[in-house]
Design a protein around this motif. Structure first.
Motif, PDB file in Angstrom:
ATOM      1  N   MET A  71       1.014  -1.045   0.495  1.00 47.48           N
ATOM      2  CA  MET A  71      -0.241   0.075   0.099  1.00 47.48           C
ATOM      3  C   MET A  71       1.017   1.281  -0.026  1.00 47.48           C
ATOM      4  N   LYS A  78       0.448   3.162  -3.609  1.00 46.49           N
ATOM      5  CA  LYS A  78      -0.640   3.340  -4.091  1.00 46.49           C
ATOM      6  C   LYS A  78      -1.439   4.630  -3.352  1.00 46.49           C
ATOM      7  N   ALA A  98      -1.042   6.968  -7.072  1.00 50.42           N
ATOM      8  CA  ALA A  98      -0.045   5.785  -7.212  1.00 50.42           C
ATOM      9  C   ALA A  98       0.342   6.210  -8.666  1.00 50.42           C
ATOM     10  N   GLU A 139      -8.341   1.320  -3.584  1.00 46.21           N
ATOM     11  CA  GLU A 139      -6.669   0.832  -3.055  1.00 46.21           C
ATOM     12  C   GLU A 139      -6.605  -0.364  -2.827  1.00 46.21           C
ATOM     13  N   GLU A 151      -5.771  -4.279  -3.817  1.00 44.44           N
ATOM     14  CA  GLU A 151      -4.110  -4.215  -3.453  1.00 44.44           C
ATOM     15  C   GLU A 151      -4.745  -5.871  -2.788  1.00 44.44           C
TER      16      GLU A 151
END
Length: 427
Positions: free
Chosen positions: A60, A63, A70, A124, A128
């Motif tokens: 992360m 991101k 990102a 995000e 992920e």
């Protein structure tokens, strides 16, 4: 041996008032700069409901922040020809970048931004988590990866140090932004962080940037993880596969234990190269495996020794027997030429790791986090050269007194019982 086995380059070290350490090594012959932030936190620092969180946080970090999307994180690095990466292990998480020396400020700004200002956007985060679930599935579908996770879990049963770094589908799906922020507040503290840089760098410039980027982080005391205690045991996963993957293990040593280097040499002599005993007997003489190796994984307070190989179902029993025979024999008759060879190979591995800026920043960061100082190559070589055959044989005998760990997957019906393997280790 010459007084100076290798001449160490100059390392400058500064500790900020909040406890974060900055270490640099200027290498005038290098045009690039490699930089990284190492955090003394990994999978073993997670509580049960946080299993896999360190790895997710590493993902992360790229991101999005309060200042960058990102894509902008990647563009800001790649627009100056650089690259950026991160990695999670049992005891550390690292965030690294490589750029031209003239673009050090860009790399530092991006590293500081992702570590301090990540926003953990829910969309995000959901994406992920999906990526990591695919990564988890890939391990489940790869027997020679899965078996080493099972090996660690069995050797350190029920403990954070033994848990797979990726986590489980249940824990991965459960994480949210609040869980991440709480973990970061507890574990990502200045006293557990080292900013390390090597190549075309200037120490004062790096320190100024570190103060600007990380100086406002509040000082906090380090929270020690749960102590690792080797348990041993077995885990057998019978599956319809072409090959059986087997790992046999024993309690190893911490890298802080005085016996660490002798144990490392024993592992290398037993199965660390093409001239090792296991390779010669198992691979070259009997053709029982395509490859076989022994290893010693040290941690800050414990360790794990192991031997891993893949073989056909019909050869499982013989592989186990020959492996145990080789271990016992090595504790009795390791030769001088084996010692000379293993020491030379260990020195080459040490120096090879220091031939790149990336290797140097990792060494500086890990040693400062573990020891509070840089451990010179001369110091390591002196300890290795002080060992003789009996030291290494005794290290092997000590290993064989421990309770074994057995992890196996595939057509493993012929694998001896844990009791038989234990008896084979004792002779």
């Amino acid at each position: 041996m010459n007084e100076h086995f290798v001449r160490e380059k100059r390392v400058d070290i500064t500790k900020l008032s909040n406890g974060l350490t900055v270490a640099t090594e200027r290498m005038p012959e290098i045009a690039t700069a490699t930089l990284g932030v190492w955090v003394g936190t990994g999978s073993r620092h997670e509580q049960a409901h946080e299993h896999g969180l360190s790895h997710l946080i590493e993902h992360m970090a790229f991101k999005g922040t309060a200042r960058r999307s990102a894509r902008q994180i990647a563009e800001d690095i790649e627009n100056v020809g650089g690259d950026i990466n991160a990695a999670t292990s049992v005891e550390y998480t690292s965030y690294t970048a490589r750029v031209l020396g003239e673009n050090v400020d860009v790399a530092l700004d991006v590293l500081g931004d992702i570590l301090i200002n990540s926003v953990f956007d829910e969309a995000e985060l959901a994406r992920e988590k999906g990526v990591i679930l695919q990564e988890y599935a890939a391990v489940e579908d790869t027997p020679d990866d899965l078996i080493y996770d099972a090996f660690m879990e069995t050797a350190f049963a029920g403990q954070p140090v033994g848990r797979p770094i990726l986590g489980t589908p249940h824990t991965i799906r459960s994480f949210d932004a609040d869980t991440i922020r709480a973990f970061l507040a507890r574990e990502y503290i200045p006293a557990k962080m080292t900013l390390s840089a090597a190549g075309n760098v200037e120490h004062a410039r790096i320190v100024d940037a570190a103060e600007r980027l990380f100086g406002a982080m509040p000082a906090a005391e380090i929270r020690a993880p749960e102590t690792g205690h080797y348990t041993g045991g077995e885990r057998r996963l019978a599956r319809k596969l072409e090959q059986a993957n087997i790992v046999l293990g024993l309690p190893g040593l911490s890298f802080k234990d005085p016996g660490y280097y002798a144990t490392h040499l024993f592992a290398h002599i037993l199965g660390g190269g093409l001239t090792s005993r296991l390779w010669h007997e198992v691979r070259e003489t009997r053709g029982l495996a395509y490859s076989i190796d022994s290893f010693h994984w040290p941690f800050s307070d414990c360790g794990l020794f192991g031997i891993g190989a893949g073989t056909a179902a019909a050869d499982v029993n013989e592989l186990a027997k020959v492996t145990l025979d080789c271990m016992r024999q090595a504790t009795a008759d390791i030769s001088e030429i084996e010692m000379v060879r293993a020491k030379a190979q260990m020195k080459v591995a040490l120096l090879t790791a220091l031939e790149t800026p990336g290797g140097r920043i990792e060494r500086m960061a890990r040693q400062l986090l573990s020891w509070g100082r840089i451990v010179g190559s001369d110091e390591i070589v002196k300890k290795v050269d002080a060992l003789d055959q009996e030291h290494v044989r005794e290290a092997g005998r000590r290993l064989l007194q421990g309770n074994p760990t057995v992890a196996a997957i595939g057509p493993i019906k012929g694998l001896p019982s844990l009791e038989v393997i234990t008896a084979g280790m004792r002779g």
